[in-house]
Scaffold this active site. Structure first.
Site, PDB file in Angstrom:
ATOM      1  CE1 TYR A 205      -3.883   2.548   0.607  1.00 20.04           C
ATOM      2  CE2 TYR A 205      -2.241   3.103   2.574  1.00 20.04           C
ATOM      3  CZ  TYR A 205      -3.332   3.464   1.631  1.00 20.04           C
ATOM      4  OH  TYR A 205      -4.322   4.378   1.900  1.00 20.04           O
TER       5      TYR A 205
ATOM      6  CG  ASP B 259       5.690   4.019   0.739  1.00 20.70           C
ATOM      7  OD1 ASP B 259       5.823   4.365   2.167  1.00 20.70           O
ATOM      8  OD2 ASP B 259       4.447   3.719   0.402  1.00 20.70           O
TER       9      ASP B 259
ATOM     10  CE  LYS C 261       1.026   5.037   8.525  1.00 16.68           C
ATOM     11  NZ  LYS C 261       1.116   4.207   7.272  1.00 16.68           N
TER      12      LYS C 261
HETATM   13  C1  LIG Z   1       0.316   4.647   5.821  1.00 14.55           C
HETATM   14  C2  LIG Z   1       1.127   4.643   4.389  1.00 14.55           C
HETATM   15  C3  LIG Z   1       1.102   5.433   3.495  1.00 14.55           C
HETATM   16  C4  LIG Z   1      -0.029   6.549   3.410  1.00 14.55           C
HETATM   17  O1  LIG Z   1       0.401   7.471   4.417  1.00 14.55           O
HETATM   18  P1  LIG Z   1      -1.064   8.503   4.941  1.00 14.55           P
HETATM   19  O2  LIG Z   1      -0.480   9.487   5.626  1.00 14.55           O
HETATM   20  O3  LIG Z   1      -1.913   7.492   5.443  1.00 14.55           O
HETATM   21  O4  LIG Z   1      -1.553   9.088   3.522  1.00 14.55           O
HETATM   22  C5  LIG Z   1       1.795   4.989   2.520  1.00 14.55           C
HETATM   23  N1  LIG Z   1       2.488   4.189   2.435  1.00 14.55           N
HETATM   24  C6  LIG Z   1       2.898   3.263   3.308  1.00 14.55           C
HETATM   25  C7  LIG Z   1       3.888   2.428   3.366  1.00 14.55           C
HETATM   26  C8  LIG Z   1       1.982   3.420   4.503  1.00 14.55           C
HETATM   27  O5  LIG Z   1       1.878   2.573   5.521  1.00 14.55           O
END
Ligand SMILES: *Cc1c(COP(=O)(O)O)cnc(C)c1O
Length: 429
Positions: free
Chosen positions: A144, A239, A267
């Site tokens: 994701y 990511d 995060k």
């Molecule tokens: C949470 C997450 C996102 C998205 O971040 P948001 O702040 O919720 O938009 C993107 N990539 C990864 C790997 C994530 O865990």
């Protein structure tokens, strides 16, 4: 357990918000029952509006390495808010946080702050396309990357297939540019790059998958991604929105010694406030406006409250041997959980990298999304609700990671292990 007030709030919420929530997984759809509404949180505990206290292993989905309402983060945010919450102009706080990120993350020489992980990834893809002059993006099934259009595309199993939109509202000409591969399948990556390498702008990956539950990369997998993208003149994007500053100060790239071209963060670097960031080498990053012509902007980008919280967070992470502590605590929890499943004969696969972990209720070895899908989600549903009744709060989905904080006490961990035994037993009957 009484959840009367939560239930009333849920009815109110459903009238004015889609599904009663601002982010889908909060609705408890995959575990049944009604979501709890939170009143406050402190340390390792969250407290709902009915006064029930839970030991929390969600940690706001990853950011809260030092638990809820850490005094130093609260103090920094309070102090900053008294001086103004947003200026729409530059501050020293932004430079400080950028310097800390550049110092810590091997691939980042220059970084741009945004407001969420989604925004970081969307911007990174635009940058990669602008930099290479190519359109295609490669991603992995089950990873994701936020809800940007290019990435909400269903992955085909096996060989890479042209994407079809899985989500209504995504234009097909964009979805067609997203190619999906099975995670941990280095051979599939090499095959695809042999055929289409010259058209690929970027390959994006969670270096440790965290959004289909935790799946570590097989040895050599990340190295193959690095080699193939380099050969093809495509960019490699890690990511690290979850893994950045969680598995080590330098993220998964430091842990595995593989350096991507662009890194997305989020995060943790906001210390619990809304934030995201993307960065890379100067040559690539200089394609972003105002230096380059790839446009990207934000009214609240580099927001002073988020920067204040993020700065304290990164200070806290560098001050202590927190990663050893996280390892110790997570190991204690997971070995206790594993013993329970063995004692009760529940088929479970445990995965863990530092303080991110999963237990998959399946007898199949988990290595990608295909294998994860073999999980007994009905069993998970009963287990989740059993834990909730025992005042343990885990993510309301089999396909999410668990997160340990540095301030969960051994006592709370042992309490969790005991509760899990009861919840497993109840789920069996
Ligand atoms: C949470 C997450 C996102 C998205 O971040 P948001 O702040 O919720 O938009 C993107 N990539 C990864 C790997 C994530 O865990």
């Amino acid at each position: 357990m009484i959840k009367e007030k939560s239930s009333i709030l849920y009815s109110r919420a459903k009238k004015v918000m889609p599904g009663g929530v601002n982010s889908p997984v909060r609705a408890f759809n995959s575990v049944g029952g009604e979501p709890i509404f939170i009143k406050s949180a402190k340390g390792s505990k969250i407290i709902d509006v009915d006064g029930n206290q839970y030991i929390d292993y969600v940690g706001s989905w990853g950011p809260l390495i030092f638990g809820h309402a850490h005094p130093r983060i609260v103090e920094a945010v309070t102090r900053q808010s008294e001086m103004g919450t947003s200026y729409g102009a530059s501050t020293e706080l932004e430079i400080e946080l950028a310097e800390k990120v550049v110092d810590a993350v091997p691939s980042i020489e220059v970084v741009r702050m945004v407001n969420s992980g989604t925004e970081a990834v969307m911007s990174a893809l635009r940058l990669a396309r602008g930099f290479t002059g190519r359109d295609k993006i490669v991603k992995f099934e089950g990873c994701y990357h936020g809800h940007g259009d290019s990435l909400l595309v269903k992955a085909g199993s096996g060989l890479a297939s042209l994407g079809t939109p899985e989500c209504p509202g995504i234009v097909s000409c964009l979805a067609e540019k997203t190619l999906n591969l099975p995670f941990n399948d280095a051979g599939a990556v090499s095959n695809l790059f042999q055929k289409e390498g010259a058209d690929i702008a970027a390959l994006i990956v969670e270096p440790i998958a965290g959004n289909m539950g935790v799946i570590p990369p097989k040895p050599g997998f990340l190295e193959t991604l690095r080699e193939e993208t380099k050969k093809a003149g495509a960019l490699l994007i890690f990511d690290e929105v979850i893994t950045g500053f969680r598995v080590s100060v330098g993220g998964a790239q430091k842990l595995f010694g593989v350096t991507p071209d662009i890194t997305c963060l989020g995060k943790i670097i906001g210390g619990g406030l809304p934030v995201g960031a993307y960065g890379g080498c100067k040559e690539v990053m200089d394609h972003i406006s105002p230096v380059g012509s790839v446009y990207q902007a934000g009214t609240l980008s580099g927001n002073p409250l988020a920067m204040a919280a993020g700065n304290v967070m990164l200070d806290l992470l560098s001050e202590s041997n927190v990663y050893d502590l996280l390892e110790e605590k997570s190991k204690r929890l997971c070995s206790g959980l594993e013993k329970n499943t063995k004692d009760l004969g529940v088929a479970t696969q445990f995965t863990r990298v530092g303080s991110m972990f999963s237990n998959f209720f399946t007898d199949q070895v988990v290595k990608n999304f295909e294998s994860v899908k073999t999980c007994d989600t009905e069993f998970f549903k009963r287990y989740f609700n059993g834990l909730l009744d025992e005042n343990i709060y885990i993510a309301p989905s089999q396909f999410e990671a668990g997160f340990m904080s540095a301030i969960h006490s051994d006592n709370e961990i042992d309490q969790t292990i005991e509760a899990s035994f009861k919840a497993l037993k109840a789920a069996q009957s």
